[in-house]
Motif scaffolding. Structure first.
Motif, mmCIF file in Angstrom:
data_model
loop_
_atom_site.group_PDB
_atom_site.id
_atom_site.type_symbol
_atom_site.label_atom_id
_atom_site.label_comp_id
_atom_site.label_asym_id
_atom_site.label_seq_id
_atom_site.Cartn_x
_atom_site.Cartn_y
_atom_site.Cartn_z
ATOM 1 N N GLY A 1 46.906 29.912 63.376
ATOM 2 C CA GLY A 1 47.199 30.819 64.481
ATOM 3 C C GLY A 1 48.004 30.138 65.570
ATOM 4 N N ARG A 2 47.797 28.841 65.735
ATOM 5 C CA ARG A 2 48.552 28.108 66.752
ATOM 6 C C ARG A 2 50.037 28.108 66.445
ATOM 7 N NH1 ARG A 2 46.121 22.405 66.570
ATOM 8 N NH2 ARG A 2 47.907 21.990 67.947
ATOM 9 N N SER A 3 50.401 28.176 65.164
ATOM 10 C CA SER A 3 51.819 28.135 64.787
ATOM 11 C C SER A 3 52.564 29.410 65.140
ATOM 12 C CB SER A 3 51.965 27.858 63.286
ATOM 13 O OG SER A 3 51.475 28.952 62.522
ATOM 14 N N ASP B 1 37.165 27.833 56.644
ATOM 15 C CA ASP B 1 38.087 28.976 56.667
ATOM 16 C C ASP B 1 38.442 29.358 58.101
ATOM 17 O OD1 ASP B 1 38.143 29.144 53.931
ATOM 18 O OD2 ASP B 1 36.686 30.777 53.792
ATOM 19 N N ARG B 2 37.446 29.422 58.969
ATOM 20 C CA ARG B 2 37.678 29.791 60.365
ATOM 21 C C ARG B 2 38.540 28.751 61.069
ATOM 22 N NH1 ARG B 2 32.580 30.512 63.633
ATOM 23 N NH2 ARG B 2 34.017 31.427 65.140
ATOM 24 N N PRO C 1 51.579 17.435 63.224
ATOM 25 C CA PRO C 1 51.034 18.207 64.349
ATOM 26 C C PRO C 1 50.536 19.583 63.906
ATOM 27 C CG PRO C 1 53.069 17.127 64.991
ATOM 28 C CD PRO C 1 52.927 16.911 63.509
ATOM 29 N N GLY C 2 49.452 20.038 64.534
ATOM 30 C CA GLY C 2 48.787 21.275 64.114
ATOM 31 C C GLY C 2 49.697 22.480 64.004
ATOM 32 N N VAL D 1 37.992 31.598 67.457
ATOM 33 C CA VAL D 1 38.696 30.326 67.503
ATOM 34 C C VAL D 1 37.732 29.168 67.279
ATOM 35 C CG1 VAL D 1 39.939 28.745 69.028
ATOM 36 C CG2 VAL D 1 40.580 31.152 68.934
ATOM 37 N N VAL D 2 38.125 28.228 66.431
ATOM 38 C CA VAL D 2 37.307 27.055 66.154
ATOM 39 C C VAL D 2 38.123 25.812 66.480
ATOM 40 C CG1 VAL D 2 36.019 25.777 64.398
ATOM 41 C CG2 VAL D 2 36.125 28.274 64.284
ATOM 42 N N VAL D 3 37.860 25.213 67.630
ATOM 43 C CA VAL D 3 38.496 23.953 68.000
ATOM 44 C C VAL D 3 37.455 23.072 68.665
ATOM 45 C CG1 VAL D 3 40.811 24.924 68.328
ATOM 46 C CG2 VAL D 3 39.236 24.843 70.257
#
Length: 263
Positions: free
Chosen positions: A133-135, A125-126, A99-100, A71-73
Protein backbone atom coordinates in the motif's frame (compact mmCIF):
# COMPACT_ATOMS: atom_id res chain seq x y z
CA UNK A 1 -10.79 5.53 5.76
CA UNK A 2 -13.63 7.06 7.67
CA UNK A 3 -15.30 10.22 6.41
CA UNK A 4 -17.26 10.24 9.69
CA UNK A 5 -14.01 10.55 11.64
CA UNK A 6 -12.88 13.42 9.41
CA UNK A 7 -16.25 15.16 9.61
CA UNK A 8 -16.20 14.98 13.41
CA UNK A 9 -12.69 16.45 13.48
CA UNK A 10 -13.82 19.30 11.24
CA UNK A 11 -16.85 19.97 13.46
CA UNK A 12 -14.64 20.13 16.56
CA UNK A 13 -12.16 22.42 14.82
CA UNK A 14 -14.90 24.79 13.68
CA UNK A 15 -16.50 24.75 17.15
CA UNK A 16 -13.14 25.84 18.55
CA UNK A 17 -13.07 28.70 16.04
CA UNK A 18 -9.85 27.47 14.41
CA UNK A 19 -8.79 27.39 10.79
CA UNK A 20 -7.05 24.30 9.39
CA UNK A 21 -3.76 26.18 9.50
CA UNK A 22 -4.23 27.23 13.12
CA UNK A 23 -5.02 23.66 14.14
CA UNK A 24 -2.06 22.35 12.14
CA UNK A 25 0.31 24.80 13.82
CA UNK A 26 -0.97 24.00 17.31
CA UNK A 27 -0.82 20.23 16.74
CA UNK A 28 2.54 20.35 14.93
CA UNK A 29 1.11 18.95 11.72
CA UNK A 30 0.78 20.25 8.16
CA UNK A 31 -2.36 22.04 6.97
CA UNK A 32 -2.62 19.64 4.00
CA UNK A 33 -2.58 16.65 6.37
CA UNK A 34 -5.45 18.17 8.38
CA UNK A 35 -7.35 18.73 5.13
CA UNK A 36 -6.81 15.13 4.04
CA UNK A 37 -8.02 13.80 7.41
CA UNK A 38 -11.16 15.96 7.36
CA UNK A 39 -11.91 14.81 3.81
CA UNK A 40 -11.59 11.16 4.86
CA UNK A 41 -8.59 10.49 2.62
CA UNK A 42 -6.11 9.83 5.44
CA UNK A 43 -5.95 8.99 9.12
CA UNK A 44 -3.66 10.60 11.68
CA UNK A 45 -1.02 8.56 13.44
CA UNK A 46 -1.75 7.72 17.08
CA UNK A 47 0.61 10.48 18.19
CA UNK A 48 -1.04 13.01 15.85
CA UNK A 49 -4.46 12.00 17.20
CA UNK A 50 -3.26 12.54 20.77
CA UNK A 51 -2.02 16.02 19.90
CA UNK A 52 -5.31 16.86 18.17
CA UNK A 53 -7.24 15.73 21.25
CA UNK A 54 -5.07 17.95 23.43
CA UNK A 55 -5.42 21.04 21.21
CA UNK A 56 -9.18 20.63 20.74
CA UNK A 57 -9.79 19.59 24.35
CA UNK A 58 -11.66 16.49 23.23
CA UNK A 59 -10.35 14.15 25.92
CA UNK A 60 -9.15 10.99 24.18
CA UNK A 61 -11.92 10.74 21.58
CA UNK A 62 -9.74 11.17 18.49
CA UNK A 63 -7.19 8.72 19.91
CA UNK A 64 -9.63 6.09 21.17
CA UNK A 65 -11.87 6.04 18.11
CA UNK A 66 -9.12 6.12 15.50
CA UNK A 67 -10.44 3.74 12.82
CA UNK A 68 -8.48 0.53 12.27
CA UNK A 69 -7.25 0.78 8.68
CA UNK A 70 -5.61 -2.63 8.84
CA UNK A 71 -2.14 -1.11 8.71
CA UNK A 72 0.62 -3.27 10.19
CA UNK A 73 3.87 -1.42 10.88
CA UNK A 74 6.28 -1.22 13.77
CA UNK A 75 5.31 1.46 16.30
CA UNK A 76 8.54 3.35 15.66
CA UNK A 77 7.77 3.58 11.92
CA UNK A 78 4.17 4.79 12.18
CA UNK A 79 4.97 8.51 12.10
CA UNK A 80 7.43 8.08 9.24
CA UNK A 81 4.86 6.10 7.23
CA UNK A 82 2.35 8.93 7.53
CA UNK A 83 4.97 11.49 6.51
CA UNK A 84 5.99 9.33 3.55
CA UNK A 85 2.45 9.63 2.16
CA UNK A 86 2.63 13.45 2.29
CA UNK A 87 6.14 14.00 0.89
CA UNK A 88 6.77 15.69 -2.45
CA UNK A 89 10.34 14.33 -2.57
CA UNK A 90 11.79 11.15 -1.04
CA UNK A 91 15.47 10.26 -1.08
CA UNK A 92 16.11 6.75 0.22
CA UNK A 93 19.30 4.99 1.21
CA UNK A 94 19.00 1.25 1.79
CA UNK A 95 21.72 -1.00 3.15
CA UNK A 96 20.24 -4.50 3.29
CA UNK A 97 16.78 -4.52 1.67
CA UNK A 98 15.08 -2.76 -1.21
CA UNK A 99 13.18 0.26 0.20
CA UNK A 100 9.59 -0.62 1.14
CA UNK A 101 7.87 1.57 -1.46
CA UNK A 102 9.87 -0.16 -4.22
CA UNK A 103 9.36 -3.78 -3.17
CA UNK A 104 7.50 -6.36 -5.24
CA UNK A 105 4.89 -8.52 -3.53
CA UNK A 106 7.01 -11.68 -3.46
CA UNK A 107 10.09 -9.84 -2.22
CA UNK A 108 8.05 -8.12 0.50
CA UNK A 109 6.61 -11.46 1.57
CA UNK A 110 10.09 -12.99 1.73
CA UNK A 111 11.33 -10.12 3.92
CA UNK A 112 8.31 -9.95 6.20
CA UNK A 113 7.95 -13.72 6.39
CA UNK A 114 11.42 -14.10 7.89
CA UNK A 115 10.51 -12.33 11.14
CA UNK A 116 11.27 -14.03 14.45
CA UNK A 117 9.20 -14.96 16.34
CA UNK A 118 7.41 -16.05 13.16
CA UNK A 119 4.26 -14.23 12.04
CA UNK A 120 1.10 -16.20 11.39
CA UNK A 121 0.03 -16.43 7.75
CA UNK A 122 -2.75 -13.91 8.40
CA UNK A 123 -0.37 -11.47 10.11
CA UNK A 124 2.09 -11.82 7.25
CA UNK A 125 -0.66 -11.18 4.70
CA UNK A 126 -1.68 -7.98 6.49
CA UNK A 127 1.92 -6.80 6.73
CA UNK A 128 2.45 -7.42 3.00
CA UNK A 129 -0.72 -5.52 2.11
CA UNK A 130 0.46 -2.59 4.24
CA UNK A 131 3.87 -2.55 2.60
CA UNK A 132 2.47 -2.74 -0.92
CA UNK A 133 0.00 0.00 0.00
CA UNK A 134 2.91 2.34 0.63
CA UNK A 135 3.92 2.03 -3.03
CA UNK A 136 0.69 3.79 -4.05
CA UNK A 137 2.62 7.04 -3.71
CA UNK A 138 4.17 6.04 -7.06
CA UNK A 139 0.78 5.95 -8.81
CA UNK A 140 1.12 9.61 -9.74
CA UNK A 141 3.55 9.85 -12.69
CA UNK A 142 5.38 12.86 -11.21
CA UNK A 143 4.96 13.17 -7.45
CA UNK A 144 6.66 12.43 -5.20
CA UNK A 145 10.12 12.69 -6.73
CA UNK A 146 11.94 9.52 -5.62
CA UNK A 147 15.65 8.74 -5.60
CA UNK A 148 16.85 5.38 -4.29
CA UNK A 149 20.50 4.93 -3.33
CA UNK A 150 21.19 1.22 -2.87
CA UNK A 151 24.21 -0.43 -1.33
CA UNK A 152 25.46 -3.16 -3.68
CA UNK A 153 24.80 -5.71 -0.91
CA UNK A 154 21.09 -5.44 -1.76
CA UNK A 155 21.77 -6.75 -5.28
CA UNK A 156 23.88 -9.66 -4.08
CA UNK A 157 21.94 -11.05 -1.12
CA UNK A 158 19.39 -13.60 -2.49
CA UNK A 159 16.33 -12.63 -0.45
CA UNK A 160 13.65 -15.23 -1.18
CA UNK A 161 15.77 -17.04 -3.76
CA UNK A 162 16.93 -16.39 -7.35
CA UNK A 163 13.47 -16.08 -8.94
CA UNK A 164 12.26 -13.48 -6.46
CA UNK A 165 15.50 -11.52 -6.76
CA UNK A 166 15.34 -11.54 -10.56
CA UNK A 167 11.79 -10.17 -10.41
CA UNK A 168 12.66 -7.50 -7.82
CA UNK A 169 15.77 -6.22 -9.59
CA UNK A 170 13.92 -6.14 -12.92
CA UNK A 171 11.19 -4.08 -11.25
CA UNK A 172 13.79 -1.58 -10.02
CA UNK A 173 15.40 -1.39 -13.44
CA UNK A 174 12.01 -0.84 -15.10
CA UNK A 175 11.19 2.00 -12.69
CA UNK A 176 14.54 3.58 -13.42
CA UNK A 177 14.21 3.21 -17.18
CA UNK A 178 10.71 4.70 -17.13
CA UNK A 179 12.07 7.78 -15.39
CA UNK A 180 9.67 7.39 -12.44
CA UNK A 181 12.46 6.68 -9.95
CA UNK A 182 16.16 7.44 -10.04
CA UNK A 183 18.14 4.41 -8.86
CA UNK A 184 21.85 4.57 -8.03
CA UNK A 185 23.97 1.68 -6.81
CA UNK A 186 26.77 2.33 -4.31
CA UNK A 187 29.34 -0.35 -5.26
CA UNK A 188 31.43 -2.41 -2.88
CA UNK A 189 34.54 -0.84 -4.40
CA UNK A 190 33.73 2.44 -2.60
CA UNK A 191 34.58 0.77 0.71
CA UNK A 192 33.51 2.76 3.75
CA UNK A 193 30.89 5.45 3.13
CA UNK A 194 29.03 7.90 5.41
CA UNK A 195 25.75 5.96 5.41
CA UNK A 196 27.15 2.53 6.25
CA UNK A 197 25.63 2.41 9.74
CA UNK A 198 21.89 2.53 8.98
CA UNK A 199 19.15 3.13 6.46
CA UNK A 200 18.05 6.71 5.80
CA UNK A 201 15.06 8.44 4.27
CA UNK A 202 15.00 12.16 3.54
CA UNK A 203 11.58 13.71 2.93
CA UNK A 204 10.63 17.15 1.66
CA UNK A 205 7.11 18.61 1.86
CA UNK A 206 5.03 21.32 0.29
CA UNK A 207 4.11 23.13 3.49
CA UNK A 208 6.38 21.95 6.31
CA UNK A 209 10.11 21.66 6.99
CA UNK A 210 12.04 18.64 5.66
CA UNK A 211 12.64 15.66 7.92
CA UNK A 212 14.91 12.63 8.00
CA UNK A 213 14.17 9.11 9.21
CA UNK A 214 16.88 6.63 10.18
CA UNK A 215 16.34 3.02 11.17
CA UNK A 216 18.30 0.25 12.82
CA UNK A 217 17.43 -3.06 14.50
CA UNK A 218 14.08 -2.65 16.29
CA UNK A 219 14.44 1.12 16.33
CA UNK A 220 13.63 4.08 14.12
CA UNK A 221 13.94 7.83 14.63
CA UNK A 222 12.29 10.79 12.92
CA UNK A 223 14.74 13.70 12.87
CA UNK A 224 13.22 17.18 12.55
CA UNK A 225 15.95 19.35 14.10
CA UNK A 226 17.20 21.45 11.14
CA UNK A 227 20.89 21.04 11.97
CA UNK A 228 20.54 17.24 12.19
CA UNK A 229 18.53 17.06 8.96
CA UNK A 230 21.20 19.15 7.23
CA UNK A 231 23.96 16.82 8.46
CA UNK A 232 22.10 13.77 7.19
CA UNK A 233 21.38 15.43 3.84
CA UNK A 234 25.09 16.21 3.50
CA UNK A 235 25.98 12.59 4.31
CA UNK A 236 23.49 11.38 1.68
CA UNK A 237 24.90 13.77 -0.93
CA UNK A 238 28.44 12.61 -0.18
CA UNK A 239 27.49 8.93 -0.53
CA UNK A 240 25.50 9.64 -3.70
CA UNK A 241 28.55 11.32 -5.23
CA UNK A 242 30.39 7.97 -5.03
CA UNK A 243 27.53 5.94 -6.54
CA UNK A 244 27.32 4.66 -10.08
CA UNK A 245 25.54 6.98 -12.54
CA UNK A 246 21.93 6.18 -13.40
CA UNK A 247 22.63 4.35 -16.69
CA UNK A 248 25.41 2.24 -15.21
CA UNK A 249 23.23 1.42 -12.18
CA UNK A 250 20.37 0.27 -14.41
CA UNK A 251 22.73 -1.89 -16.48
CA UNK A 252 24.02 -3.50 -13.28
CA UNK A 253 20.48 -4.10 -12.00
CA UNK A 254 19.42 -5.71 -15.29
CA UNK A 255 22.52 -7.88 -15.63
CA UNK A 256 22.28 -9.05 -12.01
CA UNK A 257 18.60 -9.87 -12.53
CA UNK A 258 19.54 -11.99 -15.55
CA UNK A 259 22.22 -13.78 -13.53
CA UNK A 260 19.65 -14.67 -10.86
CA UNK A 261 17.20 -15.71 -13.58
CA UNK A 262 19.71 -18.25 -14.94
CA UNK A 263 20.25 -19.89 -11.54
Amino acid sequence: MSTTYGSWLRAQREAAGMTQQELADAARMSRSHIAHIEAGRRLPSKEDARRLDKVLNTGDVLSSFLPDDGVVVADYFETARNLEQQAIAIHEFALSFVPGILQTERYARAVLGSAFPPRSEKECDRAVVTRLGRSKVLADPKMPVVCALLDEAILRRPIGGPGIMAEQLTHLADLGQSGRVRVHVLPFSVGHHPLLQSTLSLMRFEDQPPIAYSEGVLTGTVHDTPSVVDQLRDAYALALSDALPLKESLVLLSSTAKDFGHQ
